[in-house]
Enzyme design. Structure first.
Site: not given
Ligand code: API
Length: 283
Positions: A13, A67, A76-77, A166, A168, A217-218, A226-229
């Protein structure tokens, strides 16, 4: 205007980092436009997003992420692990653990070193998940359940909405390899019950300590991680009784260790961060 940048990636990422503590970039340029132009895989540098290093009045430093489509996200994690490595190794921050101001609130990364004393992994205190519809935000019927059926085209999808600052939408599936992530993720990303849109995680449970995950991802499409994901996926998996609070998340780009401390309600994410190259670009 010439702008110095660093390209980094966390489990594939990838992000373009720019130091705008002087505010010179913001004064002359538009962050969303820069994101759209520089993230383009053919006409630009190529990345899933741009991340700005900024001064903070409340924490040690401030973090903003845009983004690839130019939309700003709260957090963004994977980008935060790269941010921490970059700031420590360039001397902008002189201690291994520090506080970062984000639109998702305070986030606290801590860098760890290999035998050559280089930053090899980063653990991030991601703060607390939010599950109430107003915090996600989510307008679908949830009542006290954690999962909610949502009509998507001719289908009904059972999803668990979670915010890590953010939004999910976590969907459990029998086999992530069989998923058409774009076809299924796009209508959920843009579903009216997510007024700020949403990231979409497809989760296959391996056992109570491991899950496999793909993500739409949004504002960026399918990414390698995706870390937050991954944090949201562990929260949803645990709340749905499918895993414990400590899970190894297998993503296309590699593995993340996620630990939900139920005493403090904070979520910790540990994984790698890699420097790819630096350069200068005329904007
Ligand atoms: N696309 C995400 C932001 C990047 C998060 C992702 N890359 C991560 O590592 O958390 C959003 O619009 O909330």
């Amino acid at each position: 205007m010439d702008v110095n940048f660093s390209k980094m990636e966390g489990l594939g990422n990838d992000f373009i980092f720019m130091d705008d503590r002087t505010g010179a970039i913001k004064t002359h340029l538009n962050y969303p436009d820069i994101a759209r132009r520089l993230c383009h895989r053919h006409f630009g540098i190529g990345a899933d997003g741009i991340i700005l290093i900024l001064n903070s009045h409340t924490e040690d430093i401030r973090f903003r992420i845009f983004n690839a489509d130019g939309s700003e996200a709260q957090m963004c994690g994977n980008g935060m692990r790269c941010f921490a490595k970059l700031l420590f190794e360039t001397g902008i921050i002189d201690r291994p653990e520090f506080h970062v101001e984000t639109l998702a609130g305070r986030v606290t990364p801590k860098v760890f070193f290999d035998k050559e004393n280089r930053v090899s992994s980063v653990r991030v205190d991601m703060g607390e998940p939010a599950l109430t519809p107003d915090k996600i935000p989510f307008t679908g019927l949830l009542s006290d359940a954690v999962s909610c059926p949502v009509t998507v085209g001719d289908d009904t999808v059972l999803l668990t909405p979670v915010s890590m600052g953010n939004p999910h939408a976590v969907v459990f599936v029998p086999d992530i390899r069989a998923m058409d992530v774009e076809k299924t993720g796009t209508p959920i990303e843009n579903h009216p019950c997510f007024p700020e849109k949403t990231n979409v995680e497809f989760i296959e449970i391996v056992n109570e300590h491991e899950i496999n995950m793909r993500v739409w991802e949004r504002g960026a499409g399918e990414t390698l991680a995706c870390g937050t994901g991954a944090c949201a996926a562990v929260v949803a998996s645990h709340l749905n009784g499918k895993t414990g609070p400590e899970v190894l998340v297998h993503l296309a780009g590699g593995d993340l260790s996620i630990y939900w401390d139920k005493k403090t309600n904070h979520i910790y994410k540990t994984g790698p961060a890699t420097f790819v190259f630096s350069g200068k670009i005329c904007l």
